[in-house]
Design a protein around this motif. Structure first.
Motif, PDB file in Angstrom:
ATOM      1  N   ASP A 132       0.853  -1.199   0.000  1.00 38.94           N
ATOM      2  CA  ASP A 132       0.000   0.000   0.000  1.00 38.94           C
ATOM      3  C   ASP A 132       0.886   1.244   0.000  1.00 38.94           C
ATOM      4  N   PRO A 133       0.804   2.080  -1.055  1.00 42.56           N
ATOM      5  CA  PRO A 133       1.661   3.266  -1.123  1.00 42.56           C
ATOM      6  C   PRO A 133       1.541   4.183   0.093  1.00 42.56           C
ATOM      7  N   ALA A 134       0.361   4.278   0.687  1.00 42.11           N
ATOM      8  CA  ALA A 134       0.180   5.140   1.861  1.00 42.11           C
ATOM      9  C   ALA A 134       0.979   4.608   3.051  1.00 42.11           C
ATOM     10  N   VAL A 135       0.965   3.298   3.239  1.00 41.25           N
ATOM     11  CA  VAL A 135       1.740   2.672   4.312  1.00 41.25           C
ATOM     12  C   VAL A 135       3.232   2.853   4.049  1.00 41.25           C
ATOM     13  N   ILE A 136       3.634   2.636   2.813  1.00 47.22           N
ATOM     14  CA  ILE A 136       5.048   2.779   2.455  1.00 47.22           C
ATOM     15  C   ILE A 136       5.522   4.204   2.715  1.00 47.22           C
ATOM     16  N   ALA A 137       4.722   5.180   2.291  1.00 49.06           N
ATOM     17  CA  ALA A 137       5.089   6.586   2.501  1.00 49.06           C
ATOM     18  C   ALA A 137       5.241   6.886   3.985  1.00 49.06           C
ATOM     19  N   ASP A 138       4.369   6.307   4.814  1.00 49.86           N
ATOM     20  CA  ASP A 138       4.448   6.518   6.258  1.00 49.86           C
ATOM     21  C   ASP A 138       5.740   5.932   6.826  1.00 49.86           C
ATOM     22  N   VAL A 139       6.135   4.749   6.334  1.00 49.09           N
ATOM     23  CA  VAL A 139       7.384   4.123   6.762  1.00 49.09           C
ATOM     24  C   VAL A 139       8.573   4.999   6.373  1.00 49.09           C
ATOM     25  N   LEU A 140       8.539   5.542   5.165  1.00 45.30           N
ATOM     26  CA  LEU A 140       9.639   6.401   4.707  1.00 45.30           C
ATOM     27  C   LEU A 140       9.716   7.685   5.533  1.00 45.30           C
ATOM     28  N   HIS A 141       8.553   8.264   5.843  1.00 42.60           N
ATOM     29  CA  HIS A 141       8.532   9.472   6.688  1.00 42.60           C
ATOM     30  C   HIS A 141       9.147   9.176   8.055  1.00 42.60           C
ATOM     31  N   ALA A 142       8.827   8.013   8.619  1.00 37.71           N
ATOM     32  CA  ALA A 142       9.358   7.644   9.937  1.00 37.71           C
ATOM     33  C   ALA A 142      10.870   7.513   9.923  1.00 37.71           C
ATOM     34  N   LEU A 143      11.430   7.198   8.754  1.00 38.51           N
ATOM     35  CA  LEU A 143      12.885   7.097   8.611  1.00 38.51           C
ATOM     36  C   LEU A 143      13.526   8.445   8.274  1.00 38.51           C
ATOM     37  N   GLY A 144      12.700   9.474   8.128  1.00 41.24           N
ATOM     38  CA  GLY A 144      13.216  10.785   7.749  1.00 41.24           C
ATOM     39  C   GLY A 144      13.460  10.922   6.258  1.00 41.24           C
ATOM     40  N   LEU A 145      12.934   9.982   5.472  1.00 43.17           N
ATOM     41  CA  LEU A 145      13.135   9.990   4.023  1.00 43.17           C
ATOM     42  C   LEU A 145      11.965  10.710   3.351  1.00 43.17           C
ATOM     43  N   THR A 146      11.839  11.990   3.665  1.00 43.17           N
ATOM     44  CA  THR A 146      10.675  12.747   3.211  1.00 43.17           C
ATOM     45  C   THR A 146      10.678  12.978   1.703  1.00 43.17           C
ATOM     46  N   GLN A 147      11.855  13.169   1.119  1.00 38.90           N
ATOM     47  CA  GLN A 147      11.919  13.374  -0.329  1.00 38.90           C
ATOM     48  C   GLN A 147      11.451  12.133  -1.079  1.00 38.90           C
ATOM     49  N   ALA A 148      11.889  10.988  -0.626  1.00 41.53           N
ATOM     50  CA  ALA A 148      11.472   9.734  -1.262  1.00 41.53           C
ATOM     51  C   ALA A 148       9.973   9.526  -1.096  1.00 41.53           C
ATOM     52  N   ALA A 149       9.453   9.840   0.083  1.00 42.78           N
ATOM     53  CA  ALA A 149       8.019   9.696   0.328  1.00 42.78           C
ATOM     54  C   ALA A 149       7.212  10.594  -0.612  1.00 42.78           C
ATOM     55  N   ALA A 150       7.699  11.814  -0.821  1.00 41.05           N
ATOM     56  CA  ALA A 150       7.017  12.749  -1.717  1.00 41.05           C
ATOM     57  C   ALA A 150       7.036  12.228  -3.153  1.00 41.05           C
ATOM     58  N   LEU A 151       8.171  11.666  -3.570  1.00 37.50           N
ATOM     59  CA  LEU A 151       8.265  11.106  -4.921  1.00 37.50           C
ATOM     60  C   LEU A 151       7.308   9.937  -5.102  1.00 37.50           C
ATOM     61  N   LEU A 152       7.204   9.097  -4.077  1.00 37.56           N
ATOM     62  CA  LEU A 152       6.319   7.939  -4.155  1.00 37.56           C
ATOM     63  C   LEU A 152       4.866   8.364  -4.222  1.00 37.56           C
ATOM     64  N   THR A 153       4.520   9.393  -3.462  1.00 35.17           N
ATOM     65  CA  THR A 153       3.129   9.857  -3.414  1.00 35.17           C
ATOM     66  C   THR A 153       2.679  10.409  -4.766  1.00 35.17           C
ATOM     67  N   ALA A 154       3.608  11.050  -5.487  1.00 33.27           N
ATOM     68  CA  ALA A 154       3.290  11.600  -6.807  1.00 33.27           C
ATOM     69  C   ALA A 154       4.420  11.233  -7.770  1.00 33.27           C
ATOM     70  N   PRO A 155       4.492   9.955  -8.160  1.00 34.50           N
ATOM     71  CA  PRO A 155       5.611   9.516  -8.998  1.00 34.50           C
ATOM     72  C   PRO A 155       5.578  10.164 -10.381  1.00 34.50           C
ATOM     73  N   ASP A 156       6.725  10.657 -10.813  1.00 28.13           N
ATOM     74  CA  ASP A 156       6.795  11.266 -12.137  1.00 28.13           C
ATOM     75  C   ASP A 156       7.359  10.262 -13.137  1.00 28.13           C
ATOM     76  N   ALA A 157       7.422  10.673 -14.388  1.00 26.55           N
ATOM     77  CA  ALA A 157       7.876   9.777 -15.447  1.00 26.55           C
ATOM     78  C   ALA A 157       9.314   9.326 -15.217  1.00 26.55           C
ATOM     79  N   ALA A 158      10.133  10.214 -14.657  1.00 27.63           N
ATOM     80  CA  ALA A 158      11.539   9.880 -14.423  1.00 27.63           C
ATOM     81  C   ALA A 158      11.671   8.745 -13.408  1.00 27.63           C
TER      82      ALA A 158
END
Length: 218
Positions: A132-158
């Protein structure tokens, strides 16, 4: 005398139970000076490899997980059995987690293995759905990986393209060494050839694993 660095390619899938069993060995290697672990997600359970979490598959997965726990000591909790394997309309799909790990690789590459371990712990111990992307994003936020969480929430073509490229490269390595399953370790030898260490190497004594890696890289 400087110890030569060794790059180990780790072929895996975020939803592979045996890859979770290998987590202690990967953590050990992460702490060994001169060893660099390069994550190579194979997409084994993403795309065409994804499937619904029906009762038959859940029973198969739980039986396999119990065998893994008995052999390795890695825990698979009742919360995991109830909330993940027993979830109505659940999906067995590693695509979102593979996408997330690529986002970490792009924004904080030194933390990718930490992110993988956290996603595995969330699923098998806490009973949280790491498909579940929402769960994954929460796990990333807990690790301080906010940039990665933001990318996952709105993935771009790159990000999507980078993920497809990583998976294609990992599958090419898997095929090159003649392996069909994960986890696997591949080391580049001094002559440039690929040295394949089977996944069972990750489940044995850590010192033996290190010795085999060093021998393969020589």
């Amino acid at each position: 005398m400087t110890t030569p660095s060794i790059t180990v390619t780790y072929l895996f899938d975020p939803l592979c139970g045996w890859c979770y069993a290998a987590a202690p060995a990967l953590k050990y290697l992460q702490g060994v000076e001169g060893i660099h672990v390069a994550l190579a997600p194979t997409g084994l359970f993403a795309g065409a490899g994804a499937r619904p979490m029906d009762a038959q598959f859940a029973a198969y997965a739980w039986a396999n997980d119990q065998r893994i726990q008995q052999l390795t000591g890695q825990p698979f909790t009742q919360a995991y059995r109830d909330r993940i394997l027993g979830a109505a309309n659940g999906r067995f799909d590693s695509g979102p987690a593979t996408l997330a790990l690529t986002a970490v690789a792009q924004t904080a590459p030194e933390r990718e293995l930490d992110a993988l371990h956290a996603l595995q712990h969330a699923r098998y111990v806490e009973g949280r759905d790491n498909a579940d992307p929402a769960v994954i994003a929460d796990v990333l936020h807990a690790l301080g990986l906010t940039q990665a969480a933001a990318l996952l929430t709105a993935p771009d073509a790159a990000l999507l393209s980078a993920t497809e490229e990583r998976v294609a490269k990992a599958q090419a390595v898997l095929h090159a060494v003649g392996a069909r399953s994960v986890p696997q370790l591949v080391v580049a030898g001094q002559g440039g050839g690929l040295q394949w260490l089977g996944g069972e190497t990750l489940l044995g004594p850590h010192e033996q694993l290190l010795a085999r890696l060093q021998a393969a890289a020589a």
